[in-house]
Scaffold this motif. Structure first.
Motif, mmCIF file in Angstrom:
data_model
loop_
_atom_site.group_PDB
_atom_site.id
_atom_site.type_symbol
_atom_site.label_atom_id
_atom_site.label_comp_id
_atom_site.label_asym_id
_atom_site.label_seq_id
_atom_site.Cartn_x
_atom_site.Cartn_y
_atom_site.Cartn_z
ATOM 1 N N CYS B 259 0.800 -1.216 0.000
ATOM 2 C CA CYS B 259 0.000 0.000 0.000
ATOM 3 C C CYS B 259 0.832 1.265 0.000
ATOM 4 O O CYS B 259 0.295 2.360 -0.154
ATOM 5 N N ASP B 260 2.146 1.124 0.171
ATOM 6 C CA ASP B 260 2.992 2.319 0.111
ATOM 7 C C ASP B 260 3.404 2.613 -1.324
ATOM 8 O O ASP B 260 4.319 3.404 -1.567
ATOM 9 N N LYS B 261 2.772 1.952 -2.300
ATOM 10 C CA LYS B 261 3.005 2.121 -3.741
ATOM 11 C C LYS B 261 4.376 1.623 -4.185
ATOM 12 O O LYS B 261 4.783 1.836 -5.318
ATOM 13 N N LYS B 262 5.083 0.973 -3.262
ATOM 14 C CA LYS B 262 6.423 0.521 -3.616
ATOM 15 C C LYS B 262 6.443 -0.964 -3.924
ATOM 16 O O LYS B 262 5.705 -1.748 -3.318
ATOM 17 N N ALA B 263 7.354 -1.333 -4.845
ATOM 18 C CA ALA B 263 7.632 -2.741 -5.072
ATOM 19 C C ALA B 263 9.093 -2.929 -4.689
ATOM 20 O O ALA B 263 9.960 -2.222 -5.183
ATOM 21 N N ASN B 264 9.358 -3.848 -3.784
ATOM 22 C CA ASN B 264 10.725 -4.077 -3.306
ATOM 23 C C ASN B 264 11.209 -5.457 -3.687
ATOM 24 O O ASN B 264 10.448 -6.423 -3.613
ATOM 25 N N VAL B 265 12.493 -5.536 -4.057
ATOM 26 C CA VAL B 265 13.098 -6.832 -4.345
ATOM 27 C C VAL B 265 14.028 -7.164 -3.191
ATOM 28 O O VAL B 265 14.846 -6.345 -2.789
ATOM 29 N N TRP B 266 13.894 -8.373 -2.636
ATOM 30 C CA TRP B 266 14.632 -8.751 -1.432
ATOM 31 C C TRP B 266 15.552 -9.932 -1.688
ATOM 32 O O TRP B 266 15.235 -10.821 -2.486
ATOM 33 N N VAL B 274 17.066 -5.179 -1.897
ATOM 34 C CA VAL B 274 18.095 -4.964 -2.912
ATOM 35 C C VAL B 274 17.744 -3.832 -3.872
ATOM 36 O O VAL B 274 18.577 -3.030 -4.248
ATOM 37 N N GLN B 275 16.478 -3.809 -4.313
ATOM 38 C CA GLN B 275 16.060 -2.750 -5.235
ATOM 39 C C GLN B 275 14.654 -2.340 -4.855
ATOM 40 O O GLN B 275 13.891 -3.151 -4.333
ATOM 41 N N SER B 276 14.304 -1.095 -5.169
ATOM 42 C CA SER B 276 12.932 -0.711 -4.888
ATOM 43 C C SER B 276 12.440 0.229 -5.972
ATOM 44 O O SER B 276 13.206 0.974 -6.572
ATOM 45 N N PHE B 277 11.151 0.134 -6.271
ATOM 46 C CA PHE B 277 10.567 0.890 -7.379
ATOM 47 C C PHE B 277 9.305 1.578 -6.893
ATOM 48 O O PHE B 277 8.439 0.945 -6.295
#
Lengths: 69, 395
Positions: B259-266, B274-277
């Protein structure tokens, strides 16, 4: 966990994350997009939803009527 | 004549504690800060970098985000659909509902395929979790959960167990037995415990570990046997709604969206983000890895689906149309990654050409929101679950 954190803690967390991310290595889109396209092309031949499945081999075909002999 | 040194003391409200005290005028990072002496000492004790207020943090955050965007933009030399122009367009798309699975008493919230390509587990708002045989539409098992809104369910890789959870904040594993009369609820094993609802769960490559995401903003990796928490993943600032594991060949990562509009790669081993969009304009409802493992797609309440390339570290495609105004609740790729199936809250499923960015087909049939869409493991069909209490198999 995120709900319990104060705004300041959340900002600190985001800041640390951004500092790490700026250092990531990246490749140009022209290269990666080409590789994605090539991968898809290679796989498309085997994709049942693209090339279609002959009706007699399709496990989800309509169930036929019963034949009573 | 003697030198007269005057020490000017300002008196007023402290920036930190807001009490009226003699202030020490400090310049930190070229900004004048007025703290009372007590707060200056407290600051030193807390080990904060001097001068960290919410405003300075926000300003630094914004400048880093701008720098990140700049770095990413440098490599944005071409669009995906431009590279894809040379590829043949897809032919006419004919897909229809081949099976309708009826039996749930309320909204279907989630479903998963078994690796045998034929069995499906689905969960619903009424607390029921049902295992179906998709070829015959027979129900093989049914479990009643002690809570309603079972938002997550997953099939174990071996096909011998299912995991599910929802408003009970837990993820429970039920071993499936061949004996239809056996009471499955008796064998239930509680594996994960969160402090808020369970939004998504997935087995890793074995039956032994489960990855969960929760409304409490965290994801976690659990050992099924012992119920122990192996790794937890913090980084989202709001509810995490979905997660997906990278295809096994590409390593130990997973992507989550919330819900924070973020997509995170772990990274699963280290627990690091590792990455976040962050390009979506609203909650991300669903994330799915691309079959090659180099990209992932997201479906969001902002009515768009987007493709993010992990190596280029940016969004490379947006799948949207002015006529689509309802959020996308669920996305999945076909086997080759050429097609993206997305279920929307306007009761339809749109099929997108991933490379060209165009819509290939719209599928009608459901009578309420489509909540989940999954392609079968061998790619011959896909299944959709909806708030109209049914699941449909399309081929």
């Amino acid at each position: 966990m995120a709900r319990d954190m104060s705004d300041k803690d959340i900002l600190k967390m985001e800041l640390e994350q951004l500092q790490k991310e700026v250092k990531n290595t990246r490749e140009p889109v022209s290269k990666t997009a080409k590789e994605i396209c090539e991968w898809v092309e290679a796989q498309s031949a085997e994709d049942p939803l693209i090339k279609g499945v002959p009706e007699d081999k399709n496990p989800f075909r309509e169930k036929g009527g019963c034949i009573i002999t | 004549m003697c030198d007269q040194t005057f020490l000017a003391i300002t008196f007023g409200p402290c920036d930190n504690c807001s009490q009226n005290k003699p202030l020490m005028n400090i310049y930190l990072k070229n900004e004048p800060i007025n703290y009372c002496s007590l707060c200056v000492e407290l600051m030193a004790c807390q080990g904060l970098a001097k001068g960290e207020t919410t405003n300075t943090l926000k300003a630094e955050s914004e400048s880093l985000k701008a720098k990140l965007e700049e770095e990413r933009a440098k490599l944005h030399d071409v669009e995906l659909h431009q590279v894809a122009e040379k590829i043949d367009a897809l032919g006419q798309f004919v897909m229809k509902t081949r099976r309708t699975l009826k039996g749930h008493g309320n909204k279907v919230l989630c479903m998963d395929w078994c690796r045998d390509k034929r069995r499906i587990v689905s969960s619903s708002q009424d607390g029921k979790v049902i295992v179906w045989d998709a070829y015959t539409t027979n129900k093989e098992h049914a479990v009643t959960m002690p809570c309603t809104w079972v938002m997550a369910c997953a099939y174990a890789p071996s096909g011998c167990a299912v995991a599910c959870g929802g408003l009970d904040n837990k993820c429970s594993v039920y071993p499936l037995s061949l004996d239809k009369n056996e009471n499955l609820a008796a064998k239930k094993k509680s594996v994960a415990m969160h402090t808020n609802y369970l939004s998504s769960c997935s087995f890793t490559n074995s039956d032994m570990q489960i990855l969960t995401s929760s409304g409490d903003g965290t994801c976690a990796l659990w050992d099924v046997e012992s119920g122990q928490l192996l790794q937890s993943f913090h980084g989202h600032s709001a509810d995490v709604l979905s997660l997906d594991l990278a295809p096994s060949e590409t390593g130990n990562t997973f992507v989550s969206g919330g819900c924070d509009k973020k997509a995170n790669v772990w990274d699963m081993r280290s627990g690091q983000n590792v990455q976040s969009f962050e390009t979506h304009e609203s909650d991300i409802n669903n994330v799915k890895y691309y079959p090659s493992g180099d990209a992932f797609a997201t479906g969001s309440d902002d009515a768009t689906c987007r493709l993010y390339d992990l190596r280029a570290d940016r969004e490379v495609a947006i799948y949207s149309k002015d006529s689509i105004i309802f959020g996308a609740s669920s996305v999945d790729f076909s086997l080759s990654g050429r097609l993206l199936f997305a279920g929307y809250n306007d009761y339809t499923i749109n099929v997108w050409d991933v490379l060209k960015g165009t819509r290939v087909a719209i599928l009608f049939g459901h009578e309420n929101r489509v909540s989940t869409v999954r392609v079968s493991p061998d790619g011959t069909a896909f299944c959709s679950g909806s708030w109209d209490n049914t699941l449909r198999i399309w081929a």
